[in-house]
Design a protein around this motif. Structure first.
Motif, short mmCIF file in Angstrom:
data_model
loop_
_atom_site.label_atom_id
_atom_site.label_comp_id
_atom_site.label_asym_id
_atom_site.label_seq_id
_atom_site.Cartn_x
_atom_site.Cartn_y
_atom_site.Cartn_z
N ALA A 20 13.52 19.68 33.51
CA ALA A 20 13.51 18.23 33.72
C ALA A 20 12.27 17.57 33.12
O ALA A 20 12.26 16.37 32.85
N ASP A 51 10.07 17.14 27.02
CA ASP A 51 9.94 15.85 26.35
C ASP A 51 10.56 15.88 24.96
O ASP A 51 11.19 16.87 24.56
N GLU A 100 19.60 17.47 24.62
CA GLU A 100 19.14 16.29 25.37
C GLU A 100 19.89 16.16 26.69
O GLU A 100 19.29 15.78 27.71
N SER A 101 21.18 16.47 26.69
CA SER A 101 21.95 16.36 27.93
C SER A 101 21.51 17.41 28.95
O SER A 101 21.53 17.15 30.16
N SER A 157 18.48 15.82 30.65
CA SER A 157 18.86 14.72 31.56
C SER A 157 19.68 15.26 32.74
O SER A 157 19.52 14.79 33.88
N ASN A 158 20.53 16.25 32.49
CA ASN A 158 21.30 16.86 33.58
C ASN A 158 20.38 17.56 34.58
O ASN A 158 20.67 17.59 35.78
N LYS A 193 17.42 16.61 35.51
CA LYS A 193 16.87 15.57 36.39
C LYS A 193 17.89 15.16 37.45
O LYS A 193 17.55 14.98 38.63
N LEU A 194 19.15 15.05 37.04
CA LEU A 194 20.22 14.67 37.98
C LEU A 194 20.52 15.81 38.95
O LEU A 194 20.84 15.57 40.12
N GLY A 221 25.82 10.35 35.98
CA GLY A 221 25.13 10.38 34.70
C GLY A 221 25.17 11.69 33.96
O GLY A 221 24.61 11.81 32.87
N ARG A 264 26.31 14.68 31.56
CA ARG A 264 27.02 14.72 30.29
C ARG A 264 27.46 16.15 29.98
O ARG A 264 26.92 17.11 30.52
#
Length: 203
Positions: A70, A73, A94-95, A98-99, A101-102, A154, A156
């Motif tokens: 998470a 960068d 990238e997903s 972001s995944n 973090k979710l 959110g 992906r």
């Protein structure tokens, strides 16, 4: 006559995965995050392709630690995009970040990501009774519900088909064919898991 599910017979690594992991109920969040990454990476590819890159993914994605991933960068995205040990697709990389973090948000909400997932099954694996590979579905009511909710949150690269493959892998559904010796083994593991999971939930 007992015989292994036909989909795994092309490769010794595939057979080992089938015999040791596929369909075994899981409550470990790190393993859940690992398969979120691997199943999403599989989109458009064969599972064997991803399985052969599994150790590459383990090294690239911090031993599948959602907390560490998470924090990746933009510079890390470029490093990963050049890594031949993984699928070098920018959107998938990238997903994954972001995944992650979710994933952590769901952990906070439910206590664990596993608790969130198993809530769709009343904490009990579904024991299917398939006779042939043609009988095995690509999606289910639960995979539709889960993928819809995760997309709303959110996530992906986790549509219903990918979600169902995830459910198969982590033992939410027992999709070993009845002729496969692992069907009975995973059914027994499912019973034990349900009893243990219920006990854990009541403490």
């Amino acid at each position: 006559m007992s015989e292994l599910c036909g989909w795994c017979l092309s490769d010794p690594q595939y057979i080992a995965y089938h015999n040791q992991e596929w369909g075994v109920p899981c409550d470990d969040d790190r393993t859940h995050f690992e398969f979120l990454i691997l199943e999403a990476a599989q989109a458009g590819l064969s599972w064997l392709t991803v399985l052969r890159k599994r150790e590459g993914y383990r090294m690239a994605f911090a031993d599948f630690s959602p907390h560490k991933v998470a924090k990746f960068d933009a510079d890390m995205v470029e490093i990963l995009k050049a890594n031949p040990g993984i699928v070098r697709n920018r959107l998938k990389i990238e997903s994954t970040i972001s995944n992650a973090k979710l994933f952590l948000e769901i952990q906070k909400e439910y206590g664990s990501f596993a608790r969130y997932m198993w809530s769709y099954f009343d904490d009990k694996p579904i024991q299917n009774q398939w006779l042939t590979l043609a009988d095995v579905p690509a999606t289910s009511e639960q995979s539709d519900q889960i993928s819809k909710d995760l997309k709303k949150r959110g996530f992906r690269f986790f549509g219903s088909t990918i979600c169902y493959a995830y459910l198969q892998a982590l033992g939410f559904v027992n999709d070993h064919l009845l002729s496969c010796p692992r069907h009975a083994a995973c059914a027994e593991l499912g019973k034990n898991f349900h009893a243990h999971w219920q006990d854990e939930g009541s403490t």
